[in-house]
Design a protein around this motif. Structure first.
Motif, PDB file in Angstrom:
ATOM      1  N   ILE A  75      14.302 -50.174 -15.179  1.00 26.16           N
ATOM      2  CA  ILE A  75      13.674 -48.855 -15.346  1.00 26.16           C
ATOM      3  C   ILE A  75      13.426 -48.269 -13.956  1.00 26.16           C
ATOM      4  N   TYR A  76      13.893 -47.038 -13.761  1.00 29.01           N
ATOM      5  CA  TYR A  76      13.702 -46.338 -12.500  1.00 29.01           C
ATOM      6  C   TYR A  76      12.699 -45.204 -12.722  1.00 29.01           C
ATOM      7  N   LEU A  77      11.587 -45.242 -11.994  1.00 34.83           N
ATOM      8  CA  LEU A  77      10.576 -44.187 -12.049  1.00 34.83           C
ATOM      9  C   LEU A  77      10.614 -43.429 -10.724  1.00 34.83           C
TER      10      LEU A  77
ATOM     11  N   LEU B 277      13.675 -39.471 -19.245  1.00 39.45           N
ATOM     12  CA  LEU B 277      12.465 -38.766 -19.665  1.00 39.45           C
ATOM     13  C   LEU B 277      11.896 -38.108 -18.416  1.00 39.45           C
ATOM     14  N   ALA B 278      11.684 -36.799 -18.438  1.00 37.25           N
ATOM     15  CA  ALA B 278      11.120 -36.071 -17.299  1.00 37.25           C
ATOM     16  C   ALA B 278       9.866 -35.340 -17.769  1.00 37.25           C
ATOM     17  N   CYS B 279       8.768 -35.510 -17.040  1.00 37.61           N
ATOM     18  CA  CYS B 279       7.490 -34.952 -17.455  1.00 37.61           C
ATOM     19  C   CYS B 279       6.788 -34.260 -16.287  1.00 37.61           C
ATOM     20  N   ILE B 280       5.947 -33.291 -16.624  1.00 35.01           N
ATOM     21  CA  ILE B 280       5.069 -32.636 -15.663  1.00 35.01           C
ATOM     22  C   ILE B 280       3.744 -32.385 -16.361  1.00 35.01           C
ATOM     23  N   ASP B 281       2.649 -32.632 -15.653  1.00 43.77           N
ATOM     24  CA  ASP B 281       1.346 -32.410 -16.271  1.00 43.77           C
ATOM     25  C   ASP B 281       0.749 -31.089 -15.798  1.00 43.77           C
TER      26      ASP B 281
ATOM     27  N   ALA C 293       4.511 -34.704 -11.366  1.00 44.46           N
ATOM     28  CA  ALA C 293       5.759 -34.814 -12.107  1.00 44.46           C
ATOM     29  C   ALA C 293       6.311 -36.225 -11.970  1.00 44.46           C
ATOM     30  N   TYR C 294       7.005 -36.683 -12.996  1.00 43.49           N
ATOM     31  CA  TYR C 294       7.674 -37.968 -12.913  1.00 43.49           C
ATOM     32  C   TYR C 294       8.852 -37.992 -13.861  1.00 43.49           C
ATOM     33  N   SER C 295       9.790 -38.872 -13.566  1.00 38.69           N
ATOM     34  CA  SER C 295      10.923 -39.079 -14.453  1.00 38.69           C
ATOM     35  C   SER C 295      11.131 -40.574 -14.628  1.00 38.69           C
ATOM     36  N   VAL C 296      11.660 -40.935 -15.777  1.00 39.84           N
ATOM     37  CA  VAL C 296      11.923 -42.320 -16.124  1.00 39.84           C
ATOM     38  C   VAL C 296      13.373 -42.412 -16.566  1.00 39.84           C
TER      39      VAL C 296
END
Length: 125
Positions: free
Chosen positions: A56-58, A37-41, A46-49
């Motif tokens: 779980i790697y963040l 899961l990759a997100c940007i606000d 930004a972060y990825s899971v």
């Protein structure tokens, strides 16, 4: 508490609380595959899971502090331990414990921050 630590802990709590973008549309724009899961606000954070088994790697980027961070979490039944480090050298450790629909979270960092908070699927954090 440093923003990266807040983002890492809150990102993890969002996973536990099973919130989806459909339920919280203004939180972040995300792309998803089977394990990633990759997100940007809208602020540029930004972060990825990435999930591999019970680990779980963040990884993320904090726009305001211009620093990168990474966190690894390992799950053992209802208990999850996590450790993280940021590009400026700050490190943190903590755990999450699930009790029914509630998650108890404790953490501390090398920057002197520590805390405990509780999240619920019904009332949030």
């Amino acid at each position: 508490m440093r923003t990266a630590l807040k983002l890492a802990v809150m990102s993890f709590c969002m996973l536990i609380a099973a919130n989806t973008q459909a339920q919280i549309p203004n939180l972040a724009k995300c792309t998803r595959s089977a394990n990633l899961l990759a997100c940007i606000d809208q602020d540029g954070n930004a972060y990825s899971v990435n999930t591999v088994g019970s680990t779980i790697y963040l990884r993320g980027f904090e726009a305001i502090g211009k620093r990168y961070w990474a966190q690894t979490s390992s799950r053992y039944g209802q208990l999850t331990f996590f450790t993280g480090i940021a590009s400026d050298g700050e490190a943190w450790v903590g755990y999450n414990q699930r009790v029914g629909w509630t998650t108890i979270n404790r953490f501390s960092s090398s920057g002197g921050s520590s805390g405990k908070f509780t999240c619920s699927r019904l009332s949030g954090c």
